[in-house]
Design an enzyme around this catalytic site. Structure first.
Site, PDB file in Angstrom:
ATOM      1  CG  HIS A 153      41.679  25.610  27.425  1.00  0.00           C
ATOM      2  ND1 HIS A 153      41.107  24.674  26.964  1.00  0.00           N
ATOM      3  CD2 HIS A 153      43.077  25.246  27.533  1.00  0.00           C
ATOM      4  CE1 HIS A 153      42.194  23.935  26.549  1.00  0.00           C
ATOM      5  NE2 HIS A 153      43.151  24.217  26.953  1.00  0.00           N
ATOM      6  CG  ASP A 382      43.915  34.727   2.126  1.00  0.00           C
ATOM      7  OD1 ASP A 382      43.672  35.887   2.535  1.00  0.00           O
ATOM      8  OD2 ASP A 382      44.243  34.674   1.068  1.00  0.00           O
TER       9      ASP A 382
END
Length: 441
Positions: A153, A382
Site C-alpha cells: 500500500h 482483458d
C-alpha cells in the site's frame, strides 16, 4: 477440498533495466501515511477458447518497465522513506488448482470465509527486504483463471493498482504498451516532488486484541439502491443534490453505517458517538497545483463523518445520508479552496491526526472505516480471454469497516464488510441488510 499445486515460482524482473536517474524514488507524504500492509485483489476469468496464460509472464515483465518501483525494495537506511528501484523483481507464482469449476470454488470460499481465497493469493510478508508486488496465476481444471495480486500500500492506492492491471492486460492482449501522444502517461515521482515525506510524530495505534474478524460480501444491485433512495425523505430545506439525490456510494455507505450503529446501540444499551472515516481521491480536485490526474502512488486524503449522541437523534437512513453527504461536500470544498501544497499537506495531516485520535478512544466511541473503489476500470482488464466475471478485494480481516466496488454491470455495489464475528452475525440478519442484498457471500 480443492488442492493447489505450485507449478513455478520466481522473482520476475522488468524486461529492461531502470535508468540511473530513476533508481531512487522518494516517498510522498501520502505514501508515508498509507498503511504498512499489502492490498490484495482477485481477478477471476471464465474459461474461453482463447484461454492461455503463456503471455502473462512476458507482458508483466514489460509492464514493470513503466511501473519500475514495483520491482524495487524499500531503502533500509532511511526509515523506509524511499524505494530503491533496483529491478530486484516481483514475486511471480503459477499454480494448478485441482478443482473443476472456478465459480463453484469461489462460492465455497465465500462460505468458509476467506481461507480458500487466501490460497490463490501470493504469500507476502511486509518487511524492508520483501518484494513490493506479488502475482499468483491460478489455472483451474476447466481452464478458468484467477489472478491474485498483492501490492504494498505504501506505493499504490486503488487508482494506481487499477492503472497497473489495465496496462498489464493491454500489453498482454496487444503485445504493446499504451502510447499517449499527449504525454499523459501515468508516472511516479510527481507527488513526492510536491508533497515530500517528512519527520512525523503521529500517535501509534495499539495492536488489536479483539476477537477474530470475519469478512462477508454483500451485493446491492441497482434496484435495491433505488429502493433505498426512495426511503430517503426529500429535505426541501436544501438545494444540495448530494443530499436530494445521493450517489450509490453515499447510499450504501450510509446504510452500512446505520446498521452498525443499530448493532452498537443494542449491544451497549444506548446510542454512542459514531464516526465513519473514508478516503477521498485528490486527483483532479486541486486547483493550486498542476494537473495530477495520472499521478501514480498514493494520492488520497482522509475525511470522517460523525454522528454524536443527541436526544433528537432518530438514527434514520436520512440522518446518515445527510451527515455523509455534508462531510464529502465540505471536504471537497476545503480541498478546492486550498491555495498551496502546504494547505493540502496540513489538511491531510490534520484529518489523519483526528482519525487516529478517534481510533485511540477505543470502546468509548464507535469508529469505522470505509473505502470506495467505485468508478475505477476494474472490469476492463482483458488479458486475451475476455473481461473478468468477478473482481474483489481480499484479506481485510483486521479492522471494522467496508470496501465498496462496482458490480460488473456498473450499476450496483459490492460491499466487502469486515466485522467481529458476533457483530457480523447480527449484521447479516439485520432487516435493512436482508431487504437490500439478495446476494450474500
Amino acid at each position: 477440498m480443492a488442492r493447489l499445486e505450485i507449478k513455478s515460482r520466481k522473482m520476475l524482473k522488468p524486461s529492461a533495466s531502470t535508468s540511473d536517474n530513476l533508481r531512487i524514488l522518494k516517498l510522498s507524504l501520502f505514501d508515508q501515511l498509507a498503511p504498512r500492509s499489502y492490498v490484495a485483489i482477485l481477478f477471476n476469468y471464465l474459461p474461453s477458447s482463447t484461454s492461455s496464460y503463456d503471455k502473462l509472464e512476458k507482458s508483466l515483465a514489460e509492464t514493470l518497465t513503466k511501473f519500475y518501483p514495483f520491482a524495487g525494495r524499500f531503502g533500509e537506511d532511511d526509515d523506509q522513506l524511499s524505494i530503491h528501484c533496483n529491478d530486484e523483481g516481483v514475486e511471480y507464482v503459477q499454480t494448478k488448482v485441482n478443482a473443476d469449476d472456478l465459480p463453484e470454488y469461489l462460492g465455497q470460499a465465500n462460505n468458509i470465509e476467506s481461507s480458500l481465497l487466501d490460497l490463490i493469493l501470493p504469500v507476502m510478508v511486509h518487511m524492508p527486504s520483501s518484494p513490493l508486488l506479488g502475482v499468483q496465476v491460478n489455472v483451474f481444471n476447466n481452464g478458468g483463471i484467477a489472478i491474485g495480486i498483492k501490492v504494498a500500500h505504501t506505493i499504490a492506492d486503488a487508482f494506481t493498482i487499477a492503472t497497473f492491471v489495465n496496462e498489464w492486460a493491454h500489453t498482454c492482449l496487444t503485445g504493446t504498451m499504451t502510447q499517449d501522444n499527449n504525454n499523459n502517461l501515468p508516472s511516479f515521482g510527481q507527488l513526492s516532488s510536491l508533497f515530500p515525506a517528512r519527520v512525523l510524530q503521529l500517535p501509534s495505534l495499539p495492536n488489536s486484541t479483539d476477537p477474530k474478524f470475519v469478512t462477508r460480501r454483500f451485493v446491492f444491485d441497482a434496484l435495491a439502491i433505488e429502493n433505498l433512495r426512495k426511503t430517503i425523505k426529500d429535505d426541501s430545506t436544501t438545494d444540495d443534490d448530494m443530499i436530494k439525490q445521493p450517489s450509490r456510494v453515499v447510499v450504501v455507505m450510509s446504510l452500512i453505517w446505520k446498521v452498525l450503529t443499530d448493532i452498537s446501540s443494542a449491544k451497549n444499551g444506548n446510542s454512542r458517538n459514531s464516526y465513519l472515516g473514508f478516503s477521498i481521491n485528490l486527483r483532479g480536485k486541486l486547483s493550486c497545483v498542476p494537473s495530477l490526474e495520472h499521478a501514480l502512488g498514493n494520492y488520497v486524503t482522509m475525511a470522517y463523518a460523525n454522528l454524536e449522541v443527541d436526544e433528537a437523534r432518530k438514527d434514520q437512513l436520512n440522518d446518515f445520508v445527510k451527515v455523509v453527504g455534508d462531510t464529502i461536500r465540505d471536504a471537497c470544498v476545503a480541498i478546492g479552496k486550498a491555495s498551496s501544497v502546504d494547505d493540502i499537506s496540513s489538511l491531510t495531516l490534520n484529518n489523519q491526526t483526528k482519525i487516529i485520535d478517534k481510533l485511540l478512544q477505543g470502546d468509548k466511541i464507535d469508529a469505522y472505516g470505509t473505502s470506495s473503489w467505485c468508478k475505477l476500470p476494474w472490469y476492463e482488464a482483458d488479458f486475451g480471454w475476455g473481461k473478468p466475471f468477478w473482481v474483489s478485494p481480499v484479506g481485510f480481516n483486521a479492522n471494522e469497516g467496508a470496501f465498496l466496488m462496482d458490480t460488473k454491470d456498473g450499476n450496483g455495489i459490492q460491499a466487502t464488510v469486515c466485522l467481529k464475528e458476533k457483530d457480523m452475525t447480527k449484521f447479516e440478519k439485520h432487516l435493512d441488510i436482508l431487504s437490500s442484498t439478495p446476494i450474500v457471500g
